[in-house]
Write an enzyme that holds these catalytic residues in place. Structure first.
Site, PDB file in Angstrom:
ATOM      1  N   TRP A  64     -39.759  16.328 -13.898  1.00 46.92           N
ATOM      2  CA  TRP A  64     -39.212  14.983 -13.795  1.00 46.92           C
ATOM      3  C   TRP A  64     -39.866  14.067 -14.811  1.00 46.92           C
ATOM      4  O   TRP A  64     -40.889  14.410 -15.401  1.00 46.92           O
ATOM      5  CB  TRP A  64     -39.277  14.436 -12.364  1.00 46.92           C
ATOM      6  N   ASN A  65     -39.213  12.907 -15.030  1.00 44.86           N
ATOM      7  CA  ASN A  65     -39.670  11.963 -16.055  1.00 44.86           C
ATOM      8  C   ASN A  65     -39.680  10.547 -15.505  1.00 44.86           C
ATOM      9  O   ASN A  65     -38.926  10.229 -14.580  1.00 44.86           O
ATOM     10  CB  ASN A  65     -38.700  11.957 -17.237  1.00 44.86           C
ATOM     11  N   HIS A  72     -30.078  -3.544 -21.919  1.00 43.05           N
ATOM     12  CA  HIS A  72     -28.927  -3.564 -22.826  1.00 43.05           C
ATOM     13  C   HIS A  72     -29.044  -2.458 -23.874  1.00 43.05           C
ATOM     14  O   HIS A  72     -28.754  -2.667 -25.048  1.00 43.05           O
ATOM     15  CB  HIS A  72     -28.780  -4.955 -23.456  1.00 43.05           C
ATOM     16  N   HIS A  76     -23.770   0.030 -21.676  1.00 39.34           N
ATOM     17  CA  HIS A  76     -24.331  -0.821 -20.634  1.00 39.34           C
ATOM     18  C   HIS A  76     -23.363  -1.927 -20.244  1.00 39.34           C
ATOM     19  O   HIS A  76     -22.362  -2.166 -20.909  1.00 39.34           O
ATOM     20  CB  HIS A  76     -25.683  -1.402 -21.062  1.00 39.34           C
ATOM     21  N   ASP A  78     -22.926  -5.954 -19.218  1.00 35.94           N
ATOM     22  CA  ASP A  78     -23.481  -7.318 -19.332  1.00 35.94           C
ATOM     23  C   ASP A  78     -23.071  -8.112 -18.097  1.00 35.94           C
ATOM     24  O   ASP A  78     -21.879  -8.280 -17.829  1.00 35.94           O
ATOM     25  CB  ASP A  78     -22.878  -8.052 -20.537  1.00 35.94           C
ATOM     26  N   HIS A  82     -26.573 -12.928 -18.146  1.00 38.49           N
ATOM     27  CA  HIS A  82     -27.133 -12.513 -19.437  1.00 38.49           C
ATOM     28  C   HIS A  82     -27.145 -13.678 -20.424  1.00 38.49           C
ATOM     29  O   HIS A  82     -28.012 -13.743 -21.290  1.00 38.49           O
ATOM     30  CB  HIS A  82     -26.308 -11.346 -19.982  1.00 38.49           C
ATOM     31  N   HIS A 210     -19.989 -13.448 -25.674  1.00 43.10           N
ATOM     32  CA  HIS A 210     -21.040 -13.652 -24.674  1.00 43.10           C
ATOM     33  C   HIS A 210     -20.933 -15.053 -24.069  1.00 43.10           C
ATOM     34  O   HIS A 210     -20.968 -15.233 -22.856  1.00 43.10           O
ATOM     35  CB  HIS A 210     -22.419 -13.468 -25.307  1.00 43.10           C
TER      36      HIS A 210
HETATM   37 MN    MN Z   1     -25.552  -6.452 -23.603  1.00 44.88          MN
END
Ligand code: MN
Length: 261
Positions: A64-65, A72, A76, A78, A82, A210
């Protein structure tokens, strides 16, 4: 006779192959391209794995990690908070789950973006698409196909920057405002590193996708791939960002259900 269950029909379509699942997600690794801002600003992290154990004396039977990532980074989601225009609106964990499964309109500007990497979609382009395919879906996504996913294997061609900044396609200021304030969609999905065009730092307002989308309680999806496998209308997108409490976004697995005739 009772109606057949819609979900039973869905399951049978999935098993029989008449409904296919298309993965719109870019793989996450340390080489996944990330946004680069001018040096005076804070920077997002690349994705990194830190091994905890791998069938060894740190954990003999298990691998495992831990991982480190920007919210972002890679494909992904938003969330409205954001951007400063949406600062009092939903964080990524507060986005209603019902809005994460939604129809998609896919608008293809691959030819235009190949001709001009700074190509901007205008309201007229969207309305011409609507004249052919019908209105953008209420509560759905506008997915912008530009062919940019072919560059997603490496940072340099993906960001496509020179001394004047990045050159990637997107929406014009007026189109961003129209999608946010007048269209019925809940968000914009793109193949590029962010929802805004590469040149949007110098638009007025800067980063209009955005600014307008987040300010209108709408969402963004980035670094999508395989949009070429979707029809212009009829696909259903399942977008699953991690529910990071108070987060501004999160890496997401994004799938599309597509009906094959
Ligand atoms: Mn983004």
């Amino acid at each position: 006779m009772s109606q057949p269950s819609v979900l039973a029909s869905l399951v049978s379509g999935l098993r029989g192959g008449s409904i296919q699942v298309v993965d719109l997600t870019s793989p996450l690794s340390s080489s996944t391209p990330v946004l680069q801002l001018p040096p005076e600003f804070g920077q997002t992290a690349v994705f990194e794995l830190e091994e905890i154990s791998r069938y060894d004396d740190r954990g003999p039977a298990w691998y495992w990690n831990n991982f480190r990532s920007g919210e972002h980074t890679g494909t992904h989601f938003d969330a409205p908070n954001h951007w400063v225009t949406g600062k009092d609106l939903a964080d990524v964990a507060s986005v209603p789950a019902g809005r994460l499964v939604a129809p998609a309109a896919v608008l293809d500007f691959t030819a235009e973006a190949a001709e001009d990497p700074d190509f901007l979609v205008e309201v007229d382009h969207v309305q011409a698409w609507e004249a052919e395919h019908g209105q953008l879906p209420d509560g759905g996504w506008l997915l912008l196909r530009t062919g940019w996913d072919a560059r997603a294997h490496a940072q340099e061609p993906f960001l496509n920057a020179d001394e004047n900044g990045p050159h990637t396609p997107g929406l014009s200021v007026e189109c961003a405002r129209w999608v946010a304030e007048e269209s019925p969609v809940i968000g914009l999905g793109v193949e590029t590193v962010g929802t805004d065009a590469g040149g949007a730092h110098s638009f007025d307002p800067a980063f209009p996708c955005h600014s307008y989308l987040m300010g209108s309680d709408k969402y963004g999806l980035t670094q999508l791939r395989n949009l070429a496998e979707l029809p212009p209308t009829g696909a259903v997108v399942v977008a699953g960002p991690l529910p990071i409490v108070s987060g501004s976004g999160a890496p997401a697995r994004v799938l599309a259900l597509v009906e094959r005739s």
